[in-house]
Scaffold this motif. Structure first.
Motif, PDB file in Angstrom:
ATOM      1  N   ASN A 175       0.817  -1.226   0.000  1.00  0.00           N
ATOM      2  CA  ASN A 175       0.000   0.000   0.000  1.00  0.00           C
ATOM      3  C   ASN A 175       0.844   1.267   0.000  1.00  0.00           C
ATOM      4  OD1 ASN A 175      -2.369  -1.563   0.107  1.00  0.00           O
ATOM      5  ND2 ASN A 175      -2.302  -1.637   2.353  1.00  0.00           N
ATOM      6  N   ASP A 176       2.058   1.163  -0.541  1.00  0.00           N
ATOM      7  CA  ASP A 176       2.960   2.332  -0.562  1.00  0.00           C
ATOM      8  C   ASP A 176       3.116   2.931   0.826  1.00  0.00           C
ATOM      9  OD1 ASP A 176       3.550   2.167  -3.279  1.00  0.00           O
ATOM     10  OD2 ASP A 176       1.783   3.330  -3.833  1.00  0.00           O
ATOM     11  N   CYS A 177       3.117   2.053   1.827  1.00  0.00           N
ATOM     12  CA  CYS A 177       3.280   2.463   3.234  1.00  0.00           C
ATOM     13  C   CYS A 177       2.168   3.409   3.673  1.00  0.00           C
ATOM     14  CB  CYS A 177       4.653   3.082   3.481  1.00  0.00           C
ATOM     15  SG  CYS A 177       6.034   1.975   3.051  1.00  0.00           S
ATOM     16  N   SER A 178       1.056   3.383   2.961  1.00  0.00           N
ATOM     17  CA  SER A 178      -0.155   4.135   3.332  1.00  0.00           C
ATOM     18  C   SER A 178       0.093   5.629   3.469  1.00  0.00           C
ATOM     19  CB  SER A 178      -0.729   3.584   4.649  1.00  0.00           C
ATOM     20  OG  SER A 178      -0.959   2.189   4.573  1.00  0.00           O
ATOM     21  N   GLY A 179       1.170   6.103   2.895  1.00  0.00           N
ATOM     22  CA  GLY A 179       1.480   7.540   2.997  1.00  0.00           C
ATOM     23  C   GLY A 179       2.018   7.954   4.350  1.00  0.00           C
ATOM     24  N   HIS A 180       2.349   6.961   5.200  1.00  0.00           N
ATOM     25  CA  HIS A 180       2.835   7.279   6.552  1.00  0.00           C
ATOM     26  C   HIS A 180       4.171   6.603   6.831  1.00  0.00           C
ATOM     27  CE1 HIS A 180      -0.951   9.177   7.390  1.00  0.00           C
ATOM     28  NE2 HIS A 180      -1.618   8.067   7.163  1.00  0.00           N
ATOM     29  N   ASP A 223       2.154  -2.052   6.740  1.00  0.00           N
ATOM     30  CA  ASP A 223       1.972  -1.002   5.737  1.00  0.00           C
ATOM     31  C   ASP A 223       1.789   0.375   6.357  1.00  0.00           C
ATOM     32  OD1 ASP A 223      -0.479  -1.404   6.890  1.00  0.00           O
ATOM     33  OD2 ASP A 223      -1.605  -1.539   5.016  1.00  0.00           O
ATOM     34  N   CYS A 224       2.137   0.520   7.646  1.00  0.00           N
ATOM     35  CA  CYS A 224       2.042   1.813   8.349  1.00  0.00           C
ATOM     36  C   CYS A 224       0.630   2.386   8.317  1.00  0.00           C
ATOM     37  CB  CYS A 224       3.015   2.831   7.762  1.00  0.00           C
ATOM     38  SG  CYS A 224       4.740   2.281   7.726  1.00  0.00           S
ATOM     39  N   SER A 225      -0.369   1.511   8.307  1.00  0.00           N
ATOM     40  CA  SER A 225      -1.751   1.963   8.160  1.00  0.00           C
ATOM     41  C   SER A 225      -2.438   2.260   9.489  1.00  0.00           C
ATOM     42  CB  SER A 225      -2.564   0.900   7.405  1.00  0.00           C
ATOM     43  OG  SER A 225      -2.567  -0.330   8.123  1.00  0.00           O
TER      44      SER A 225
END
Length: 435
Positions: free
Chosen positions: A142-147, A208-210
């Motif tokens: 998830n592209d590291c969820s933006g975080h 995923d840093c979500s």
């Protein structure tokens, strides 16, 4: 004169009528014959070249056996011959493949075996989860969820969110910034510079840093891990060795610390970093006065960090000399090395349980840098036992530390604790009614 000779006239008998031959016309006919020969030779040459398929598509050389020798990265299908009309894609270490005759895996394969080659462009169309030249890298979920940031496996170090070099022989983290990287081991792994992992921003976690982190705290109904002994709070030991004139600590003196400044960085359980104001080692007339003044300065600086991340702590500074052994056998030498030891105890309710190790901002940070400090000249390499400066846990906390105090659930979308009935507070550590 001036007239040519008809072909029908050439066969007439000589005695019947004499004929004059125009020399100019004869020369023209000979020239025409030569031109015809050249054209025929060129035609034959063209026929010979056309024996190579599609003239090698402009990406190869036609050899004598009518075979194309293709330019680099050109061929036809999976072959390096053919009409050179198609491109090859990059070859990378395969993620999954069949073993060779020696039982070795992960050979080089086109698109690393995780994509299909577009023969028109020479680029790989990678399957989901893979990217880069030749599908050589995995993507982060998830592209590291933006975080967070997506990092190579060799860039991931020991210590999680706690920076510092790891000393396996002493079981502690050093004071250097950045976690310990095992570059030697990582370079030997088949997935070196291939596998990627999310490194989450402060306040976030999960693969995923979500998810947002919730506050941790002591279980209000289970205050201590061991009630049979004296109450224990976590204590951290920061030992700094002066470098001395040679840089290895030999002949160093305590006065090397005087007049110098440094800072401490605290990383909360939410992965948030807070750095103190500059801490100056002011000489107060004697060592005892200097130790007391610096201890008070450190306590106030830590308790003044934003958001009351450290609500209460104690600090105790000791200046002195330690023995140092260098060499082996008959060549062994003994020397003294100056040190400054800082012991910090986390005694507040907001810092119950295990806390991340403090980091020492020991390097010079001049104009335009925060916090502005002179830095400390410390031993940067070990010379014998217990010589390298370090940070370690001196005493383990007697309190536990659970997410939402084990008396609530974490809302990972908001990062807030949803306390069970009868409990309130940031980490559900306050009992509002008897259960």
């Amino acid at each position: 004169q001036g007239q040519g000779v008809a072909l029908s006239d050439v066969s007439a008998p000589v005695t019947e009528r004499p004929t004059r031959i125009n020399l100019t016309s004869g020369r023209s006919t000979m020239a025409s014959s030569r031109v015809l020969a050249i054209v025929m030779a060129a035609t034959l040459s063209s026929v010979a070249l056309s024996a190579c398929p599609n003239l090698c598509s402009g990406h190869g050389t036609c050899k004598d056996d009518n075979r194309c020798e293709c330019d680099k990265d050109y061929g036809a299908g999976d072959e390096i011959f053919g009409d050179c009309s198609e491109m090859f894609c990059p070859y990378e270490i395969a993620w999954v493949d069949d073993p060779n005759q020696d039982g070795n895996y992960h050979s080089y394969r086109e698109c690393a075996g995780k994509g299909l080659c577009d023969r028109d462009t020479g680029e790989c169309d990678c399957f989901a989860g893979y990217t880069g030249k030749g599908c050589a890298r995995s993507t982060c979920p998830n592209d590291c969820s933006g975080h967070g940031t997506c990092e190579y496996i060799e860039e991931i170090g020991h210590g999680g969110i706690v920076p510092g070099h790891y000393d396996a022989t002493k079981g502690r983290l050093g004071i250097h910034k950045g976690s310990k990287k095992f570059e030697g081991t990582a370079s030997e792994m088949w997935d070196h510079h291939k596998t990627m992992k999310c490194v989450c921003d402060k306040g976030f976690f999960e693969i995923d840093c979500s998810k947002r982190m919730c506050h941790t705290g002591n279980d209000i109904l289970d205050k201590r891990l061991d009630v049979s002994d004296v109450l224990q709070t976590q204590k951290q030991n920061i030992t700094l060795y002066a470098a001395g004139p040679t840089g290895n600590g030999s002949s160093s003196v305590v006065s090397e610390f005087y007049g110098r400044s440094f800072a401490l960085t605290f990383v909360s359980t939410l992965n948030e970093s807070f750095t103190t104001i500059p801490l100056v080692v002011e000489y107060e007339g004697d060592e005892f006065g200097t130790e007391l003044a610096l201890s008070t300065q450190i306590e106030k600086a830590l308790e003044s960090l934003p958001n009351k991340v450290i609500d209460d702590c104690t600090a105790n500074v000791t200046l002195g000399y330690d023995s140092m052994q260098r060499g082996h056998g008959f060549g062994v030498q003994y020397d003294t090395i100056a040190f400054m030891q800082i012991e910090v105890a986390f005694v507040g309710e907001g810092v119950q349980g295990t806390q991340n190790l403090l980091q020492v901002e020991m390097n010079e940070c001049s104009d335009g840098c925060m916090p502005k400090v002179d830095g400390l000249n410390l031993v940067s390499a070990g010379f014998g036992a217990n010589v390298t400066s370090f940070v370690s846990e001196k005493m383990t906390a007697d309190y536990n530390s659970y997410e939402c105090g084990r008396r609530g659930k974490c809302d990972y979308d908001s990062g807030l604790c949803e306390c069970f009935g009868g409990y309130v507070g940031e980490h559900c550590s306050i009992q509002s009614s008897l259960v």
